[in-house]
Design an enzyme around this catalytic site. Structure first.
Site, PDB file in Angstrom:
ATOM      1  N   GLY A 189      -0.855  21.637 -12.938  1.00  0.00           N
ATOM      2  CA  GLY A 189      -0.959  20.445 -12.548  1.00  0.00           C
ATOM      3  C   GLY A 189      -2.201  19.767 -12.161  1.00  0.00           C
ATOM      4  O   GLY A 189      -3.182  20.527 -12.382  1.00  0.00           O
ATOM      5  N   ARG A 215      -7.751  19.124  -9.327  1.00  0.00           N
ATOM      6  CA  ARG A 215      -8.975  18.448  -9.092  1.00  0.00           C
ATOM      7  C   ARG A 215      -9.505  17.299  -9.770  1.00  0.00           C
ATOM      8  O   ARG A 215     -10.271  16.976 -10.129  1.00  0.00           O
ATOM      9  CB  ARG A 215      -9.930  19.405  -9.398  1.00  0.00           C
ATOM     10  CG  ARG A 215     -10.237  20.018 -10.728  1.00  0.00           C
ATOM     11  CD  ARG A 215     -11.619  20.452 -10.967  1.00  0.00           C
ATOM     12  NE  ARG A 215     -12.024  21.051 -12.379  1.00  0.00           N
ATOM     13  CZ  ARG A 215     -13.046  21.480 -12.629  1.00  0.00           C
ATOM     14  NH1 ARG A 215     -14.020  21.735 -11.956  1.00  0.00           N
ATOM     15  NH2 ARG A 215     -13.203  21.985 -13.850  1.00  0.00           N
ATOM     16  N   ASP A 222     -10.975  24.324  -4.798  1.00  0.00           N
ATOM     17  CA  ASP A 222     -11.674  23.068  -3.769  1.00  0.00           C
ATOM     18  C   ASP A 222     -11.514  21.664  -4.223  1.00  0.00           C
ATOM     19  O   ASP A 222     -12.021  20.781  -3.719  1.00  0.00           O
ATOM     20  CB  ASP A 222     -13.157  23.452  -3.437  1.00  0.00           C
ATOM     21  CG  ASP A 222     -14.025  23.534  -4.684  1.00  0.00           C
ATOM     22  OD1 ASP A 222     -13.592  23.066  -5.713  1.00  0.00           O
ATOM     23  OD2 ASP A 222     -15.010  23.824  -4.468  1.00  0.00           O
ATOM     24  N   ARG A 238     -12.959   9.680 -16.861  1.00  0.00           N
ATOM     25  CA  ARG A 238     -12.839   9.805 -18.117  1.00  0.00           C
ATOM     26  C   ARG A 238     -11.887   8.709 -18.821  1.00  0.00           C
ATOM     27  O   ARG A 238     -10.927   8.058 -17.796  1.00  0.00           O
ATOM     28  CB  ARG A 238     -12.401  10.954 -18.876  1.00  0.00           C
ATOM     29  CG  ARG A 238     -11.090  11.484 -18.396  1.00  0.00           C
ATOM     30  CD  ARG A 238     -10.786  12.580 -19.351  1.00  0.00           C
ATOM     31  NE  ARG A 238     -11.532  13.951 -19.008  1.00  0.00           N
ATOM     32  CZ  ARG A 238     -10.885  15.048 -18.516  1.00  0.00           C
ATOM     33  NH1 ARG A 238      -9.656  14.673 -17.762  1.00  0.00           N
ATOM     34  NH2 ARG A 238     -11.639  15.992 -18.132  1.00  0.00           N
ATOM     35  N   ASP A 244      -1.825  22.535 -21.873  1.00  0.00           N
ATOM     36  CA  ASP A 244      -2.224  21.570 -20.897  1.00  0.00           C
ATOM     37  C   ASP A 244      -3.659  20.935 -21.383  1.00  0.00           C
ATOM     38  O   ASP A 244      -3.746  19.860 -20.381  1.00  0.00           O
ATOM     39  CB  ASP A 244      -2.510  22.154 -19.369  1.00  0.00           C
ATOM     40  CG  ASP A 244      -3.395  23.244 -19.359  1.00  0.00           C
ATOM     41  OD1 ASP A 244      -3.464  24.227 -20.135  1.00  0.00           O
ATOM     42  OD2 ASP A 244      -4.331  23.074 -18.613  1.00  0.00           O
ATOM     43  N   ASP A 253     -11.308  17.145 -21.690  1.00  0.00           N
ATOM     44  CA  ASP A 253     -11.559  18.279 -20.727  1.00  0.00           C
ATOM     45  C   ASP A 253     -12.256  19.279 -21.282  1.00  0.00           C
ATOM     46  O   ASP A 253     -12.001  20.531 -21.756  1.00  0.00           O
ATOM     47  CB  ASP A 253      -9.998  18.813 -20.259  1.00  0.00           C
ATOM     48  CG  ASP A 253     -10.219  19.508 -18.957  1.00  0.00           C
ATOM     49  OD1 ASP A 253     -11.203  19.444 -18.535  1.00  0.00           O
ATOM     50  OD2 ASP A 253      -9.292  20.231 -18.360  1.00  0.00           O
TER      51      ASP A 253
END
Length: 487
Positions: A89, A92, A140, A194, A268, A278
């Protein structure tokens, strides 16, 4: 915000509801320093009129744009290196906004006045490094500044080479010091935005299938069909798969023609519109090497350069498996198989087109085009390290129109031998496509713009050691010139 007439908000994914994504908030960053602002991309969605302060407010602090409901972390699963992970999912990042692209009417016979705005594709603003979400697990939710710079470079290079890709709209340094196990730490932080056609992934369907939710798959099929593949009839899951297969074949062919290794072609990281996005451990080929990998952790070469078509096809089979849940009869199951098996032929067709585009020549028919593809790859294979990937396409762009330039250039001594003679014969069969493009100044340069790892590290070093951003911005300007010259 002074939204111009070209800004057309249309937050359609948000309509799907909470079973597909979670409302989230951004991190509160200690600083927001604007480092990269892509006004050309912003102009396509009417956001180029933002002041820098407004830009930072929307893309560093994530104040919602007009007509947008606020960020949502998308839910999805995925196969990572062919191991299924149900704990994925947006961990970040999040979907920040959706809006229509603007197309400028230029043709004299357009039904609207020349220069007026027409609605185009639905585009997403998605983030990377914007903070933790319900799917962050132990992460994080942050992005290293170096990672952001690398994504900006990858997207700019691929766009210049004609690859369907996300565009890096914004990069803002955020003032945090991050600890990472795979690079020197502490390191600087950033948030990236993006712009791309869709963030609906193969893994979005996989999550619904994992929970046995045929109703959710039906909803996704209609959502994706209506917004991204409207030529497909309502409820036609095989037709939708065929459209996604075609888009994925085009993407894969363009990646190969660019000599690009994505590094993590997981389910993904593939979307329903056939865009690359990505960029983590990516690389561009120095020279022809089928087994070249981008990720240090890809120990088996699963996503090596020449295995990328195999990887994309494998991922498409996972998507097809999800769609079987809504196939209501045996003919539909057979139609899904037929659509899936269309990938191989489509990929070969698209590869021929991609190499023609990269060489700047027109099609002469399947046999001649295949001969040019085969001889180009044979020449690259024979020359090995003597000829890097990108210079071949620079020297011989527009075919015989570049003969004098190529044979007087720095690689003139390499343009000989049987493999070269076969390549030249096949190339010269093809008529140059818009040879006037050779008048652009980039073709007066002896070498093309490349993006090998040593240059990436040099650009980063200037930022890291001296906070000198001028080499990066100079590189982006040269890549933009390359894109414009070849367009």
């Amino acid at each position: 915000m002074p939204a111009g007439p070209a800004y057309r908000p249309e937050p359609r994914f948000f309509d799907l509801g909470e079973e597909y994504g979670d409302a989230v908030g951004p991190a509160d960053f200690p600083e927001t320093i604007l480092r990269v602002r892509n006004d050309r991309a912003a102009a396509t969605v009417g956001l180029d009129s933002l002041t820098d302060a407004e830009w930072i407010a929307h893309f560093g602090r994530f104040q919602p744009l007009p007509g947008q409901p606020g960020p949502v972390a998308m839910r999805y699963h995925g196969h990572q290196f062919r191991t299924y992970n149900p704990d994925l999912g947006d961990g970040r990042g999040f979907l920040a906004a959706q809006m229509r692209e603007t197309i400028r009417a230029q043709a004299a016979n357009d039904r609207v006045a020349s220069g007026s705005a027409l609605p185009g594709r639905l585009l997403d603003l998605g983030t990377k490094g914007s903070g933790t979400t319900p799917w962050s697990r132990s992460g994080d939710g942050r992005l290293t500044l170096k990672g952001g710079v690398r994504e900006v470079l990858a997207a700019a290079m691929l766009e210049a080479q004609g690859v369907p890709t996300s565009r890096a709209l914004s990069l803002i340094e955020t003032g945090e010091h991050l600890e990472r196990g795979d690079e020197p730490s502490p390191t600087r932080s950033a948030v990236l935005v993006r712009l791309q056609h869709s963030h609906v992934r193969f893994g979005t369907f996989q999550r619904a299938a994992f929970f046995g939710r045929a109703d959710q798959i039906e909803t996704l099929v209609e959502h994706v069909r209506a917004l991204y593949h409207p030529a497909v009839a309502p409820g036609d899951a095989p037709g939708l798969l065929a459209a996604i297969v075609a888009a994925s074949a085009r993407l894969t062919a363009r990646l190969i023609a660019a000599g690009f290794v994505h590094g993590v072609l997981n389910t993904d990281n593939l979307n329903v519109t056939g865009e690359s996005f990505d960029y983590g451990p990516w690389r561009l080929l120095p020279s022809y090497e089928p087994g070249f990998t981008a990720a240090y952790f890809d120990s088996t070469g699963l996503y090596a350069f020449a295995r990328q078509p195999e990887a994309v096809f494998w991922n498409l089979t996972q998507l097809a498996g999800c769609l079987k849940l809504v196939a209501d009869a045996e003919p539909q199951v057979l139609a899904l198989t037929e659509a899936l098996n269309g990938f191989g032929p489509a990929y070969i067709r698209e590869l021929r087109v991609a190499f023609l585009d990269r060489l700047g020549v027109k099609s002469l028919g399947e046999a001649a085009d295949q001969r040019l593809l085969d001889t180009t790859l044979a020449l690259l294979r024979e020359k090995g390290e003597a000829i890097r990937w990108e210079p071949l396409f620079h020297d011989w762009f527009a075919g015989f129109s570049s003969s004098a330039r190529a044979l007087a250039g720095p690689r003139a001594s390499e343009w000989q031998g049987e493999a070269f003679d076969a390549f030249r014969f096949a190339l010269f069969e093809h008529e140059p496509d818009r040879p006037e493009r050779l008048e652009h100044s980039i073709f007066a340069n002896p070498d093309p713009e490349e993006m090998l790892i040593d240059e990436v590290e040099t650009l980063w070093s200037a930022i890291d050691t001296a906070d000198d951003w001028s080499p990066l911005h100079d590189k982006l300007a040269r890549l933009e010139a390359t894109r414009a010259a070849r367009a």
